[in-house]
Design an enzyme around this catalytic site. Sequence first.
Site, PDB file in Angstrom:
ATOM      1  N   VAL A   1     -87.793 -19.133  22.592  1.00  0.00           N
ATOM      2  CA  VAL A   1     -88.283 -17.635  22.587  1.00  0.00           C
ATOM      3  C   VAL A   1     -88.001 -17.021  21.268  1.00  0.00           C
ATOM      4  O   VAL A   1     -86.901 -16.751  20.839  1.00  0.00           O
ATOM      5  CB  VAL A   1     -87.940 -16.712  23.630  1.00  0.00           C
ATOM      6  N   HIS A   2     -89.138 -16.831  20.453  1.00  0.00           N
ATOM      7  CA  HIS A   2     -88.964 -16.134  19.095  1.00  0.00           C
ATOM      8  C   HIS A   2     -90.084 -15.001  18.858  1.00  0.00           C
ATOM      9  O   HIS A   2     -89.933 -14.652  17.640  1.00  0.00           O
ATOM     10  CB  HIS A   2     -88.506 -17.062  18.135  1.00  0.00           C
ATOM     11  N   ARG A   3     -91.263 -15.529  19.366  1.00  0.00           N
ATOM     12  CA  ARG A   3     -92.488 -14.560  18.951  1.00  0.00           C
ATOM     13  C   ARG A   3     -92.347 -13.238  19.015  1.00  0.00           C
ATOM     14  O   ARG A   3     -91.830 -12.522  19.891  1.00  0.00           O
ATOM     15  CB  ARG A   3     -93.401 -15.027  19.966  1.00  0.00           C
TER      16      ARG A   3
END
Length: 354
Positions: free
Chosen positions: A202-204
Amino acid sequence: MKLCSIIGARPQFIKAAAVSREIAQQPNMKEIIVHTGQHFDANMSQIFFEQMQIPKPDYNLAINSLSHGAMTGRMIEKIEEVLLKEKPDWVMVYGDTNSTIAGSLAAKKLNIKVAHVEAGLRSYNRKMPEEINRILTDKISDLLLCPTDQAVKNLKDEGIGKHSLAKIVKCGDVMHDAALFYAKMARKPLIDLPANFILATVHRAENTDDPQRLNSIFKALEIVSNETPVVLPLHPRTRKIIVQQQIETRGLLLIDPVGYLEMIYLLQHCQLVMTDSGGLQKEAFFFRKPCVTLRDETEWVELVENGFNKVVGSNFDKIITEYKTMKNKKMNYDIDLYGNGTASENIITEILKL
Ligand code: UD1
Ligand code: UDP
């Protein structure tokens, strides 16, 4: 011919690894590598140069951790200095990051030809910084190197090439080249790896910068982890926010970002991928694993159309439901969506033609 590659973020190192290897085999081509410095932790940058044997950058501009305007502006200024000195025939940019738009703008203002690798991708969500970067880069590039038929169609729909000499070519996906080349070198990460785990990332920005979305995703992953272990290499952006907002992650196996060879091992051994990454959605397919995408839309629509990927956004119930459906889904992965591992070769052939 002198070609200047502009890279700066993790996925660009992986894409450039495949293309740089091809360039090195050309007797009449010289590559200058400019690292903007956008990603700078050893496990977000240096590890990829070492593991993937990417030539050491000729320049590192050390520009990072700034707002979009400041980061892109400073990159343009510094890239321009390098281009004025090096006078390349071509500038090559990758994907859709701030390093991409800075590289293409700096080059075109100096009347240097731009080749865009991974051209034509669209989410049609203009709130994404990446969508703005790729629309603008495509608009000014001279050679648009598309990974898929859909990407070619997207550009034609926008009239790209209609009023200019810009050339649109389908080359296949350079990430597929990389996956095929490095698969044999996969390396087990130095952690106790549970069996049959889910690989999550998860990084968006649309998830990390929206507390409601981020909470919902992590709550859902925690519930999933009660049944199936979740291994999550954590992007530094996400780690900072999780700490700041005290987001609960108890059931998850959070690890530091890993190198590409470890990532391949995780892809080979997981049972399902859950991610908001662009690249990882395709890698799930390359390694024949189903994927649940934690975004509201995807650029890689052929994965969804063929049932390999389910887009669920950040909705708690949808994440749980599709985890259950996709986990046990058996699919035939013998379909050519991203070429046969010769995208880099095709790209160099096209550049040499012009
Ligand atoms: C960038 C790209 C995104 C891509 C992602 C790949 C843009 C607008 N976004 O997002 O499209 O999917 O890279 O991973 O270009 N940080 C560190 N150490 C690092 C790298 C980043 O601590 O090595 C921190 C920065 O200080 C910053 C945050 O992470 O606070 C975000 O970094 P930034 O490069 O702005 O964007 P990404 O989220 O990495
Ligand atoms: N990746 C990696 N180590 C990690 C997480 C991701 O090597 O800890 C690789 C992943 O396999 C893929 C690329 O980084 O090749 C994707 O980058 P990211 O998700 O950061 O960016 P995006 O593709 O979303 O732009």
